[in-house]
Design a protein around this motif. Sequence first.
Motif, short mmCIF file in Angstrom:
data_model
loop_
_atom_site.label_atom_id
_atom_site.label_comp_id
_atom_site.label_asym_id
_atom_site.label_seq_id
_atom_site.Cartn_x
_atom_site.Cartn_y
_atom_site.Cartn_z
N ARG A 121 8.20 -0.46 -1.48
CA ARG A 121 8.39 -0.10 -2.74
C ARG A 121 9.24 -1.41 -2.88
O ARG A 121 9.61 -1.59 -3.78
N LEU A 122 8.88 -2.49 -2.17
CA LEU A 122 9.22 -3.99 -2.90
C LEU A 122 8.99 -4.54 -3.60
O LEU A 122 8.02 -5.27 -3.60
N LYS A 123 8.06 -3.67 -4.64
CA LYS A 123 6.94 -4.72 -6.11
C LYS A 123 7.85 -6.01 -6.18
O LYS A 123 6.85 -6.68 -7.09
N LYS A 124 9.08 -5.86 -6.51
CA LYS A 124 9.84 -7.24 -7.38
C LYS A 124 9.54 -8.71 -6.55
O LYS A 124 9.30 -9.80 -6.36
N THR A 125 9.70 -7.82 -4.82
CA THR A 125 9.60 -8.93 -3.58
C THR A 125 7.98 -9.71 -4.04
O THR A 125 7.32 -10.41 -3.36
N PHE A 126 7.23 -9.01 -3.99
CA PHE A 126 5.70 -9.15 -4.20
C PHE A 126 5.51 -9.34 -5.11
O PHE A 126 4.33 -10.38 -4.77
N ASP A 127 5.89 -9.21 -6.66
CA ASP A 127 5.20 -9.89 -7.43
C ASP A 127 5.62 -11.39 -7.42
O ASP A 127 4.73 -11.83 -7.68
N LYS A 128 6.70 -11.95 -6.61
CA LYS A 128 7.13 -13.34 -6.19
C LYS A 128 5.81 -14.03 -4.82
O LYS A 128 5.94 -15.35 -4.74
N LEU A 178 16.17 -0.51 0.28
CA LEU A 178 16.74 -0.31 -0.22
C LEU A 178 18.13 -1.75 -0.59
O LEU A 178 18.01 -1.65 -1.74
N GLN A 179 18.61 -2.40 0.65
CA GLN A 179 19.02 -3.30 0.28
C GLN A 179 18.94 -4.60 -0.17
O GLN A 179 19.14 -5.16 -1.80
N ARG A 180 17.11 -4.86 -0.39
CA ARG A 180 17.25 -6.09 -0.42
C ARG A 180 16.68 -5.28 -2.12
O ARG A 180 16.72 -6.65 -3.07
N GLU A 181 16.27 -4.11 -1.98
CA GLU A 181 15.43 -3.97 -3.70
C GLU A 181 15.61 -2.46 -3.94
O GLU A 181 15.12 -2.28 -3.84
N PRO A 182 17.74 -2.56 -4.62
CA PRO A 182 17.76 -1.00 -5.06
C PRO A 182 16.96 -0.44 -5.65
O PRO A 182 16.31 -1.05 -6.77
N ARG A 183 17.35 0.82 -5.96
CA ARG A 183 16.54 2.21 -7.00
C ARG A 183 16.67 1.15 -8.10
O ARG A 183 18.19 1.70 -8.40
#
Length: 147
Positions: A21-28, A142-147
């Motif tokens: 679910r960590l899309k923003k993280t994977f984008d980096k 969820l702490q890393r990337e809130p919904r």
Amino acid sequence: MKNYLTMMAVLSGLQHSSILRLKKTFDKVDKKHMRVLNDLCELITPGKNFRQLRTLQDNSVPPTIPYIGIFMADLTFIDTGNDNLLPGGLINFYKCRLIYSQIRQILAAQNTAYNFEVIPSLEENLTKLHVLNPDILGEMSLQREPR
């Protein structure tokens, strides 16, 4: 290193819902590294009875650490799909040979040792790793990337 067991464990962990679910993280992550990750994930897909992983393991020169799940599944299918006795009460030696073939492959992987130098600090850190339960992983995600 041909450690397919650990490869499966790491890639399975990376495919956990809390990680995926960590899309923003994977984008980096660099696209080249994402291609490698996607290729490795494709390698471990269970489609066609893990055909790609089986081929890779079968063609690997020892030392290797195979993914034991393939052998366990094969042994289960051999056991449940073949009677112990043939008509007339004869022992089903074909089933015995199939089981032996699986065990022989496992033993062959154990016959060639790796020649690693022990690094005490690394060994200590690896033996102290702990498993996080799914609830904690979900909270951390969820702490890393809130919904």
